[in-house]
Every structure is written in structure tokens, then in C-alpha cells.
Design a protein around this motif. Structure first.
Motif, PDB file in Angstrom:
ATOM      1  N   GLY A 167       0.813  -1.208   0.000  1.00  0.00           N
ATOM      2  CA  GLY A 167       0.000   0.000   0.000  1.00  0.00           C
ATOM      3  C   GLY A 167       0.846   1.258   0.000  1.00  0.00           C
ATOM      4  O   GLY A 167       1.804   1.383   0.758  1.00  0.00           O
ATOM      5  N   ILE A 197      -7.214  -6.555  -4.414  1.00  0.00           N
ATOM      6  CA  ILE A 197      -6.784  -5.501  -3.491  1.00  0.00           C
ATOM      7  C   ILE A 197      -7.093  -5.968  -2.072  1.00  0.00           C
ATOM      8  O   ILE A 197      -8.208  -6.422  -1.788  1.00  0.00           O
ATOM      9  N   ASP A 199      -8.166  -5.983   1.719  1.00  0.00           N
ATOM     10  CA  ASP A 199      -9.036  -5.213   2.606  1.00  0.00           C
ATOM     11  C   ASP A 199      -8.232  -4.670   3.786  1.00  0.00           C
ATOM     12  O   ASP A 199      -7.129  -5.145   4.082  1.00  0.00           O
ATOM     13  N   HIS A 200      -8.795  -3.702   4.462  1.00  0.00           N
ATOM     14  CA  HIS A 200      -8.241  -3.233   5.735  1.00  0.00           C
ATOM     15  C   HIS A 200      -9.368  -3.220   6.756  1.00  0.00           C
ATOM     16  O   HIS A 200     -10.310  -2.431   6.649  1.00  0.00           O
ATOM     17  N   GLY A 205     -10.440  -2.338  -0.573  1.00  0.00           N
ATOM     18  CA  GLY A 205      -9.449  -1.396  -1.069  1.00  0.00           C
ATOM     19  C   GLY A 205      -9.652  -1.062  -2.534  1.00  0.00           C
ATOM     20  O   GLY A 205     -10.587  -1.534  -3.190  1.00  0.00           O
ATOM     21  N   HIS A 248      -3.689  -0.422   1.609  1.00  0.00           N
ATOM     22  CA  HIS A 248      -4.255  -1.551   0.867  1.00  0.00           C
ATOM     23  C   HIS A 248      -3.225  -2.089  -0.123  1.00  0.00           C
ATOM     24  O   HIS A 248      -2.933  -1.440  -1.134  1.00  0.00           O
TER      25      HIS A 248
END
Length: 298
Positions: A167, A197, A199-200, A205, A248
Motif C-alpha cells: 500500500g 486488493i 481489505d483493511h 481497497g 491496501h
């Protein structure tokens, strides 16, 4: 911008495939990508046709049974938890063969393909044999899984690799192209980018992908916000950067093939941005990627 070259998640779905990009659907000559989602206990029969294929896990494992005129081989694809959890093993399926994928626990699998003329034997590629390359430094640091790179694993036409971009970093940078045949300097290769992508904390993301025309007049021109499951098609043009937003991590799977007699990945950097490579030796590799001892590639 030519949105025909950016296929948001679901737009390239067909039948059992979450992604189904073929030479016909992409309006080019060689490269293909399919993403198959199998439920627990699921089975799928796949016909290779006039293309060679490398099958690898995007999450989960399966048994791959390959049948052709030379016999029947069964391979256990151990896979991985996700594309961000490490390197996957893989199975090569030759043209004119059929393959049955079965997964007791279910999973998601990428089928990277290229039209070809030479039929090679079916083979298994263990994860530990995949060269992992740390490319670039600073905020251009990324990790490349060279499972199907030219000079690493034998195919007739297919070239395929994975890239992990932390990220906040940029990859596919400096922008580069491979849309002309110039012996010893540049290969003519079509390319598919398939994105996932991270996730957080449950929040999806996103990232960005740029492709710009390499010649005079018309050409591929894309500036796309990309999400998990998106595809970008690159028949020509300068491609890059691929931008991972802070927080991300970005994954993309590259599939390449072209008409050249030599299977080679030869690129030309954009002349306005090639200087960035000269700055890399003075910077450390992003510490989020220093999990392997491979020296960074310039």
C-alpha cells in the motif's frame, strides 16, 4: 479514456468463470485468462483447445487431472490461503488436453493461457521452485513471483507472473511498453492485468492503473480505478504506473503472449520517466518486502 479496456469485476464473467478473457473477447490473437470459483466439493471440466495453460491458486487447493493423447496425469495443487499469503504451486496443461479440477474444500483458481502451436508435456511446478524477485526500491518497491516467466518455466508462447505492491507504492513504473517487434530490444506482447486488493479491517481497497498511447493518434488510453476482480486489457501502449493506495496492498496477475518466434519479455521504458531507475540504488527496498534474500532488480 477507452473503457473497453477496463473490465470491472463481473463484466468479464461468462458461464462458470468469474473472469473469461479470450482472444476473441479481447479482439487480439493470443492471451487468455479465466478465473474459476469452485464451491466445496466442486468439480470443473476444462478443455485446453488451441492454447497452453498454467493453472494456479488464488485461494484454496484442488486436484488437477490432465488427459491427452499421451495419457492421464493427476496433480495435487496445494495452493495458498490467498494471493497475499505467499507463492502458489501450479500445473501446466498443454494444448489439445482436457483437465478436471476438483476441490473438496472449494477455492478460486486462475487459468492463464496463450494460443500456441507446440504441444509440451503436462507438468507440476512446486511453489519452492518459483523465483521471487524484489524489484525497485523506495516507494517503487514490489515483489514479483516469476512462476511462468520466460527463462524460468518452459512454455511455447505463455508468459505469466504475479506482482505484490505494498500500500502506497507504485509498480509497473517507469511506464513501459512491448507492442513492437524490435530484435533484442522489444517484444510484441498482448497483456492482461487481473487485480486483487487487500481489505483493511473489512473495508475493501482500491488502486489505479494507467495505460497511455505509445504512437501517434489513437491507441489504448486508460486511467482506471481498479478493485478486486477487475481486469485491464493492454493490446498496446505505455502501461504504468499501477498505484496501490495507502493501507491496501495490491496484487495483479500478468498474462502475456504474442506472435514472436522467441518467447521473451523485452520492454522499452518511457523516455520521460526512465530516469527514475537511476535513483533506486540509493534507496532501501521497502522493508515490508524484505522477507526473501533476493537482491532488488533494477
Amino acid at each position: 479514456m477507452t473503457s473497453a479496456h477496463h473490465l470491472p469485476s463481473g463484466k468479464a464473467a461468462s458461464g462458470p468463470y468469474a473472469v473469461d478473457v479470450t482472444p476473441e473477447s479481447a479482439d487480439w490473437g493470443y492471451s487468455s485468462l479465466r478465473v474459476l470459483e469452485l464451491p466445496p466439493g466442486g468439480t470443473h471440466l476444462f478443455t485446453a483447445g488451441d492454447s497452453e495453460w498454467i493453472m494456479l491458486s488464488l485461494g484454496g487447493g484442488c486436484t488437477v487431472t490432465v488427459t491427452d493423447d499421451f495419457g492421464r496425469e493427476e496433480y495435487e495443487l496445494h495452493g495458498r490461503a490467498s494471493v497475499f499469503s505467499g507463492v502458489s504451486d501450479f500445473v501446466y496443461v498443454p494444448r489439445d488436453a482436457t483437465a478436471t479440477l476438483s476441490s473438496p474444500a472449494g477455492g478460486r483458481f486462475a487459468l492463464t493461457g496463450a494460443r500456441c502451436t507446440r504441444r509440451l508435456p503436462a507438468r507440476y511446478g512446486p511453489a519452492e521452485s518459483v523465483p521471487v524477485e524484489l524489484r525497485g526500491t523506495g516507494n517503487c518497491s514490489r515483489k514479483v513471483h516469476n512462476f511462468g516467466a520466460a527463462g524460468v518455466f518452459e512454455c511455447d508462447k505463455l508468459i505469466a507472473v504475479e506482482v505484490i505492491t505494498p500500500g502506497g507504492n507504485w509498480s509497473s513504473y517507469p511506464p513501459h511498453k512491448h507492442d513492437e517487434h524490435r530484435p533484442g530490444e522489444e517484444s510484441e506482447l498482448e497483456e492482461i492485468y487481473y487485480f486483487e486488493i487487500a481489505d483493511h479491517e473489512g473495508t475493501p481497497g482500491l488502486g489505479y492503473q494507467r495505460v497511455s498511447p505509445s504512437g501517434q493518434g489513437s491507441g489504448t488510453d486508460v486511467l482506471a480505478e481498479v478493485h478486486a476482480g477487475d481486469v485491464v486489457l493492454i493490446p498496446d501502449g505505455w502501461h504504468g504506473p499501477s498505484m496501490a493506495v495507502p493501507g491496501h496492498d495490491m496484487y495483479y496477475l500478468n498474462v502475456m503472449a504474442g506472435p514472436g518466434a522467441d518467447r521473451a519479455w523485452l520492454i522499452c521504458d518511457h523516455p520521460d520517466h526512465a530516469w527514475i531507475r537511476d535513483t533506486w540504488p540509493g534507496q532501501p527496498v521497502d522493508p515490508r518486502l524484505t522477507t526473501r534474500s533476493n537482491p532488488p532488480s533494477q
